[in-house]
Design a protein around this motif. Sequence first.
Motif, PDB file in Angstrom:
ATOM      1  N   GLY A 116      39.627  42.305  27.482  1.00  0.00           N
ATOM      2  CA  GLY A 116      40.054  42.751  28.799  1.00  0.00           C
ATOM      3  C   GLY A 116      41.087  41.859  29.436  1.00  0.00           C
ATOM      4  N   LYS A 117      41.314  40.653  28.897  1.00  0.00           N
ATOM      5  CA  LYS A 117      42.331  39.765  29.441  1.00  0.00           C
ATOM      6  C   LYS A 117      43.674  40.067  28.788  1.00  0.00           C
ATOM      7  N   PRO A 118      44.789  39.823  29.496  1.00  0.00           N
ATOM      8  CA  PRO A 118      46.095  40.055  28.881  1.00  0.00           C
ATOM      9  C   PRO A 118      46.320  39.075  27.741  1.00  0.00           C
ATOM     10  N   PRO A 119      47.046  39.490  26.695  1.00  0.00           N
ATOM     11  CA  PRO A 119      47.303  38.590  25.571  1.00  0.00           C
ATOM     12  C   PRO A 119      48.129  37.393  26.008  1.00  0.00           C
ATOM     13  N   GLU A 120      47.841  36.245  25.435  1.00  0.00           N
ATOM     14  CA  GLU A 120      48.596  35.043  25.762  1.00  0.00           C
ATOM     15  C   GLU A 120      49.927  35.054  25.029  1.00  0.00           C
ATOM     16  N   ARG A 121      50.916  34.447  25.646  1.00  0.00           N
ATOM     17  CA  ARG A 121      52.244  34.390  25.055  1.00  0.00           C
ATOM     18  C   ARG A 121      52.526  32.994  24.534  1.00  0.00           C
ATOM     19  N   THR A 122      53.333  32.974  23.494  1.00  0.00           N
ATOM     20  CA  THR A 122      53.689  31.693  22.905  1.00  0.00           C
ATOM     21  C   THR A 122      55.063  31.227  23.366  1.00  0.00           C
ATOM     22  N   THR A 146      50.906  33.878  33.798  1.00  0.00           N
ATOM     23  CA  THR A 146      50.465  33.540  35.146  1.00  0.00           C
ATOM     24  C   THR A 146      51.614  33.744  36.124  1.00  0.00           C
ATOM     25  N   LYS A 147      51.301  33.710  37.406  1.00  0.00           N
ATOM     26  CA  LYS A 147      52.335  33.862  38.418  1.00  0.00           C
ATOM     27  C   LYS A 147      53.335  32.710  38.389  1.00  0.00           C
ATOM     28  N   GLY A 148      52.931  31.578  37.821  1.00  0.00           N
ATOM     29  CA  GLY A 148      53.851  30.447  37.732  1.00  0.00           C
ATOM     30  C   GLY A 148      55.106  30.789  36.946  1.00  0.00           C
ATOM     31  N   SER A 149      54.966  31.669  35.931  1.00  0.00           N
ATOM     32  CA  SER A 149      56.134  32.091  35.153  1.00  0.00           C
ATOM     33  C   SER A 149      57.131  32.820  36.032  1.00  0.00           C
ATOM     34  N   LEU A 182      52.573  42.604  37.651  1.00  0.00           N
ATOM     35  CA  LEU A 182      53.560  42.367  36.606  1.00  0.00           C
ATOM     36  C   LEU A 182      53.145  41.199  35.713  1.00  0.00           C
ATOM     37  N   ALA A 183      52.576  40.153  36.319  1.00  0.00           N
ATOM     38  CA  ALA A 183      52.110  39.016  35.530  1.00  0.00           C
ATOM     39  C   ALA A 183      51.009  39.457  34.571  1.00  0.00           C
ATOM     40  N   ARG A 184      50.081  40.281  35.059  1.00  0.00           N
ATOM     41  CA  ARG A 184      49.020  40.787  34.177  1.00  0.00           C
ATOM     42  C   ARG A 184      49.601  41.627  33.047  1.00  0.00           C
ATOM     43  N   ARG A 185      50.557  42.457  33.382  1.00  0.00           N
ATOM     44  CA  ARG A 185      51.177  43.313  32.369  1.00  0.00           C
ATOM     45  C   ARG A 185      51.869  42.485  31.297  1.00  0.00           C
ATOM     46  N   LEU A 186      52.512  41.414  31.723  1.00  0.00           N
ATOM     47  CA  LEU A 186      53.269  40.582  30.791  1.00  0.00           C
ATOM     48  C   LEU A 186      52.413  39.521  30.106  1.00  0.00           C
TER      49      LEU A 186
END
Length: 210
Positions: free
Chosen positions: A21-27, A63-66, A56-60
């Motif tokens: 249920g969590k968005p996938p992490e990005r590398t 975190t909001k820091g990005s 948008l942060a969840r979709r991508l």
Amino acid sequence: MARSAAKPPGSDAAAAPGDAGKPPERTGRLSAEDWAQAALDLIAEQGVAAVAVEPLARRLGVTKGSFYWHFPSREALLQAALERWENVEQEAVFGTLERVPDPRERLRALFQMVAHEYQSHVIYSALLKALDHPAVQPVIDRVSKRRLDYLTASFRQTGLGREDALHRARLTYSAYVGFLQLNLQLHQARMPQEEFEAYVEHLARTLVPA
């Protein structure tokens, strides 16, 4: 006109155990263009008012820091998204058509290209519903003027006089905007492919000088 966005990088990544249920992490770090394109996709799906940092942060999958690495505010992101839509249209559509030397063939190619840019129609329709937004109106004004100027110049090159070319350009653009507005008002789904292709061909025969 903006094209459909590719699926965001990393969107197929598998979630770690216990992270369902969590968005996938990005590398990799997202660029400002990634955020702008994601905002455009959201505009196409839900309208201008839906553009917000957290969804948008969840979709991508970040975190909001990005987001705040690239943009100081939601309004700055919206402005970047609108500029992206405007610039991609200018480069992808008008730039491509300039390679077609015959003005009649160029107009027919324009009809076909615009007709099959579905994502662009959806975004444009969403923007038409948000003309009271201070960031939207100037973009629509610039885009509309550029389109009308391009059409007028193209019709002039087919041999029409200045006034006739301007009238034909306005009629052509009115047919495009009117078609989108009619679909909005009637809540119509996309036309069957064969019917739509026949409609586009009819427009080209009617509006492009013989």
